[in-house]
Structure formats: C-alpha cells, structure tokens
Design a protein around this motif. Structure first.
Motif, PDB file in Angstrom:
ATOM      1  N   PHE A 116       0.919  -1.125  -0.154  1.00  0.00           N
ATOM      2  CA  PHE A 116       0.047   0.010   0.050  1.00  0.00           C
ATOM      3  C   PHE A 116       0.832   1.262   0.024  1.00  0.00           C
ATOM      4  N   ASN A 146      -1.474  -1.244  -4.046  1.00  0.00           N
ATOM      5  CA  ASN A 146      -2.516  -0.378  -3.711  1.00  0.00           C
ATOM      6  C   ASN A 146      -2.139   1.000  -3.579  1.00  0.00           C
ATOM      7  N   ASP A 148      -2.942   5.034  -2.979  1.00  0.00           N
ATOM      8  CA  ASP A 148      -3.784   5.867  -2.528  1.00  0.00           C
ATOM      9  C   ASP A 148      -3.180   7.144  -3.018  1.00  0.00           C
TER      10      ASP A 148
END
Length: 160
Positions: A116, A146, A148
């Motif tokens: 992430f 992932n 963000d």
C-alpha cells in the motif's frame, strides 16, 4: 532507503514545475487475517513489523479512543525522503523480502496481503509508470499494489 528515513534517490516531480516536492510517500507491506495473529511472518520474512496485532484485540487510536480490531494484522511501513520516487521505495521493500514464489503463494493464500502506497500528488495532471522490474517483483510475490493518491492542494474556503 531505510525502514524509517531514506536517502535521497532523485526527484519525484520536477520541483520547478510544481513548486516544490510532494510529501514523502509512505509504503506499507500489509497482511491481514480474520482468524489468527500473523506472528509467523516476522520469522518467514526476516523483518520486524512496524506494528502487528491479534484479531479481536483492543487498539488505542492516536486520539485516545479505543476500538476492537476485527482482523489480525502485520504491517511493515517505510517512508521515503521528500524527493524520492515512490516506486524506488517499493523496489527497496521488495529487495528486502524473500524471492521464493512458493512461500509467497502460501502467504497470500493464507492472508490478505498487499503493498500500500499513500502519497500526495500535484493538483495538476501528472502521470507515472511502473517499471517492468517492479511489476515482475510484485507478480513473483503474488502481491497487489494499492495506490492511494491524494491531491496535494490547499483546502478551499467553503464560502468561496
């Protein structure tokens, strides 16, 4: 790049074009399980987690609020230098991990796992690419990436 603070690797975005570097990317290797505390990961991966907890444990949030964690978790977090390239941080992380596809198949079957990355991007349009070597490293370990991406812009006054 180290586990806590990295050395400078290069610029993320041309500082002159966007008026300064974005905040340092935070990159986490995350494992979650509803059934068990993933303590075996420390030995199997050869890395001490930044944090870990058992399912149904009581966690205290930064504001002092307590909550019950429904999942067991094992997290290893690194932060790049302010002008580092985020994918270099992921490549560093992968270089510290075992390269055994059978081990990763077992781990990613037993646990929900990912890498992430959380970082700010300029308010203007920007693009980036994933180097082939990074994609190979993720695929060999059966790990999703992932991202963000949060726009790095001043908050607007609601009266405007």
């Amino acid at each position: 790049m180290s586990d806590t603070v990295s050395q400078t690797f290069g610029t993320f975005i041309e500082q002159a074009f966007f008026g300064g570097p974005p905040p340092a990317p935070e990159i986490s290797l995350r494992f979650f399980s509803t059934d068990e505390h993933p303590t075996e990961l420390t030995e199997l991966l050869g890395i001490e987690p930044t944090s870990s907890n058992a399912p149904n444990s009581i966690l205290t949030l930064p504001d002092g609020t307590e909550m019950t964690s429904r999942h067991g978790s094992w997290l290893w977090v690194i932060r790049g230098a302010p002008d580092s390239l985020w994918h270099e941080g992921v490549e560093y992380m992968l270089s510290r991990l075992p390269d055994d596809p059978d081990l990763w198949q077992r781990l990613t079957t037993k646990y929900q796992a990912d890498i992430f990355c959380e970082f700010a991007v300029p308010p203007k349009s920007c693009s980036f690419e994933l180097p082939v070597s990074l994609m190979r490293g993720l695929v060999r370990r059966n790990l999703p990436l992932n991202l963000d991406l949060t726009p790095d812009c001043p908050e607007r006054d609601p009266n405007d």
